[in-house]
Write a protein that holds these residues in place. Structure first.
Motif, short mmCIF file in Angstrom:
data_model
loop_
_atom_site.label_atom_id
_atom_site.label_comp_id
_atom_site.label_asym_id
_atom_site.label_seq_id
_atom_site.Cartn_x
_atom_site.Cartn_y
_atom_site.Cartn_z
N PHE A 100 0.73 -1.20 -0.18
CA PHE A 100 0.16 0.18 0.05
C PHE A 100 0.79 1.22 0.07
O PHE A 100 0.43 2.38 -0.56
N GLY A 101 2.02 1.10 0.63
CA GLY A 101 2.93 2.23 0.81
C GLY A 101 3.60 2.76 -0.70
O GLY A 101 4.16 3.71 -0.78
N ASP A 102 3.53 1.84 -1.58
CA ASP A 102 4.33 1.86 -2.79
C ASP A 102 3.05 2.41 -3.77
O ASP A 102 3.71 2.87 -5.15
N ARG A 103 1.78 2.83 -3.38
CA ARG A 103 0.90 3.44 -4.47
C ARG A 103 1.18 4.88 -4.47
O ARG A 103 1.65 5.66 -3.60
N LYS A 104 0.94 5.48 -5.71
CA LYS A 104 0.97 7.01 -5.91
C LYS A 104 -0.20 7.65 -4.79
O LYS A 104 -1.17 7.02 -4.86
N VAL A 108 -4.73 7.40 -4.44
CA VAL A 108 -5.30 6.88 -3.25
C VAL A 108 -6.35 7.87 -2.67
O VAL A 108 -6.07 9.04 -2.34
N THR A 109 -7.67 7.46 -2.54
CA THR A 109 -8.68 8.14 -1.91
C THR A 109 -8.74 8.21 -0.50
O THR A 109 -8.25 7.37 0.10
N GLU A 110 -9.54 9.16 -0.17
CA GLU A 110 -9.81 9.10 1.39
C GLU A 110 -10.41 7.93 2.06
O GLU A 110 -10.17 7.10 3.08
N GLU A 111 -11.35 7.38 1.02
CA GLU A 111 -11.96 5.98 1.55
C GLU A 111 -10.94 4.80 1.38
O GLU A 111 -11.09 3.86 2.18
N ASP A 112 -9.94 4.97 0.53
CA ASP A 112 -8.66 3.96 0.59
C ASP A 112 -8.25 4.07 1.81
O ASP A 112 -7.64 2.90 2.48
N PHE A 113 -7.92 5.07 2.43
CA PHE A 113 -6.97 5.32 3.57
C PHE A 113 -7.97 4.70 4.80
O PHE A 113 -7.39 4.12 5.56
N CYS A 114 -9.24 4.90 4.68
CA CYS A 114 -9.94 4.44 5.83
C CYS A 114 -10.06 3.13 5.82
O CYS A 114 -9.99 2.42 6.90
N GLU A 115 -10.24 2.57 4.76
CA GLU A 115 -10.42 0.99 4.64
C GLU A 115 -8.80 0.39 5.03
O GLU A 115 -9.00 -0.67 5.78
N PHE A 116 -7.83 0.96 4.38
CA PHE A 116 -6.68 0.58 4.94
C PHE A 116 -6.52 0.43 6.42
O PHE A 116 -6.00 -0.69 7.14
N LEU A 117 -6.72 1.44 7.02
CA LEU A 117 -6.65 1.68 8.55
C LEU A 117 -7.44 0.68 9.29
O LEU A 117 -6.91 -0.01 10.15
N GLU A 119 -8.63 -2.20 8.48
CA GLU A 119 -8.29 -3.57 7.90
C GLU A 119 -7.18 -4.01 8.86
O GLU A 119 -6.89 -5.00 9.30
N GLN A 120 -6.30 -2.89 9.17
CA GLN A 120 -4.98 -3.37 9.88
C GLN A 120 -5.33 -3.75 11.15
O GLN A 120 -4.50 -4.30 11.55
N ILE A 121 -6.50 -3.38 11.87
CA ILE A 121 -6.62 -3.51 13.22
C ILE A 121 -6.90 -5.35 13.34
O ILE A 121 -6.22 -5.85 14.25
N ALA A 122 -7.57 -5.83 12.37
CA ALA A 122 -7.53 -7.22 12.32
C ALA A 122 -6.71 -7.83 11.76
O ALA A 122 -5.99 -8.90 12.25
N ASP A 163 -14.35 3.77 11.48
CA ASP A 163 -15.45 2.75 12.07
C ASP A 163 -14.86 1.72 12.81
O ASP A 163 -14.42 0.82 12.67
N THR A 164 -14.34 2.47 14.00
CA THR A 164 -13.65 1.65 15.31
C THR A 164 -14.40 1.78 16.37
O THR A 164 -14.85 2.97 16.83
#
Length: 378
Positions: A100-104, A108-117, A119-122, A163-164
């Motif tokens: 994910f860190g290699d993406r331009k 990357v949208t705001e939604e992409d960052f939200c989903e990424f964060l 997903e990291q919890i699980a 959403d946490t």
């Protein structure tokens, strides 16, 4: 300035420029799928222009990793963070961001960052503390991206929309016996230290008597001692050296402003001051090894663990001594202001919430409960 910028971009180019037998000029340009692709032009000026245009585009749309490095490195250069914090930020980023860190950044949208964060919890089975650290790094790199106008969305709104809940995070149960030295363990350990006095054990004894951090201990100099007190002005910091290995250094300022303090040694431990004077008496630092080199926190940590094994108690870190000290002061209803001064805390709730544990045995707790009139059979 334009010529300097051209030169800077050309120096950034990792591949050589060469002229072929056909008279054309060649180089390689990085490619996400193939790694690199060969390009050609009829003149050196044209191939250089191609290179410059490529790197200009890259600078206008860097990867998330590049933005993070720019943010983290800049804060270090401006001395807003220490080497240790810079290293910790790198470790947090590398642990989570991966591909994910290699993406331009612009892709990357705001939604992409939200989903990424989220997903990291699980994916990483995060505790609330670990997730907070991830958010700190992410917030920092996104604010840098916002300043460079690489993103347009509101950074703070992104974190508000996550959403946490507390139930999402892994809970870490820490038993009292793991966190502090009990009423039975402490005297056994102290007696063992007194019977086996050397520089390391003297340092550990000083920690039991004063509750100082291990990083503060190994940074002590002889000139900070005065009677039964000493000043905390420095601490050890750890960072990654140029050789890729951890390096240790002394920072001329403790962990926080509250860490700048004068610590009082109890009367029954005042004899430690005279023993400390004999440790490396002609050197700068108090705690040094046989070669005269300043001890690191690792030296003290390893010795304490060995001591715990020798006397047969649960292995504990130097920070557990500090928790034990804070618990003792709170249990004896010492004035809050004095506790904060001794421990270098800005808020008594920090001591209460993170340091106060139970040191009593089951028998002692049973006796306390049993002596309450309401719990006695009539």
């Amino acid at each position: 300035m334009k010529e300097m910028k051209r030169k800077e971009l050309l120096e950034k180019h990792p591949y050589k420029i060469w002229q072929g037998r056909d008279g054309k000029w060649y180089t390689y340009i990085p490619d996400e799928k193939k790694g690199r692709i060969q390009r050609e032009r009829y003149s050196r000026a044209e191939i250089e222009s191609l290179i410059i245009d490529y790197w200009k585009t890259q600078m206008e749309n860097p990867t998330i990793r590049e933005v993070f490095s720019e943010w983290n490195d800049r804060r270090l250069e401006l001395k807003k963070i220490s080497n240790a914090t810079h290293l910790r930020n790198c470790q947090i980023f590398n642990r989570h961001y991966g591909e994910f860190g290699d993406r331009k950044i612009k892709a990357v949208t705001e939604e992409d960052f939200c989903e990424f964060l989220e997903e990291q919890i699980a994916d990483k089975d995060l505790t609330a503390k670990a997730f907070s650290n991830l958010k700190t790094v992410t917030r920092g790199l996104l604010k840098r991206a916002k300043k460079r106008k690489l993103i347009s969305f509101n950074v703070e709104e992104l974190f508000q929309e996550l959403d946490t809940s507390e139930t999402d995070f892994r809970k870490v149960i820490k038993e009292d016996y793991q966190e502090v030295f009990s009423e039975e363990e402490m005297p056994v350990m102290v007696n063992y230290l007194k019977e086996n006095l050397d520089a390391k054990n003297i340092g550990i004894l000083l920690m039991f008597a004063t509750g100082i951090r291990v990083g503060e201990l190994v940074a002590l100099k002889h000139d900070v001692f005065d009677g039964n007190t000493f000043k905390i002005r420095r601490t050890e910091t750890r960072y990654m050296g140029e050789d890729g290995k951890y390096a240790y250094a002394v920072k001329e300022f403790p962990k926080s402003e509250a860490g700048v303090r004068t610590v009082v040694i109890p009367d029954d431990y005042a004899w430690l001051c005279s023993r400390i004077k004999m440790l490396n008496p002609f050197g700068e630092y108090v705690f040094v090894d046989k070669a005269g080199k300043r001890m690191t926190t690792n030296c003290i940590r390893r010795r304490l663990e060995k001591n715990c094994l020798k006397i047969g108690i649960y292995k504990k870190s130097p920070h557990k001594i500090r928790k034990t000290y804070g618990t003792i002061l709170l249990d004896h209803n010492v004035d809050n202001r004095f506790i904060m001064e001794q421990m270098g805390h800005t808020d008594i709730m920090c001591t209460e919430n993170h340091y106060h544990r139970n040191r009593r045995s089951i028998d002692a707790k049973t006796q306390i409960i049993s002596n309450i009139p309401e719990f006695q059979a009539k």
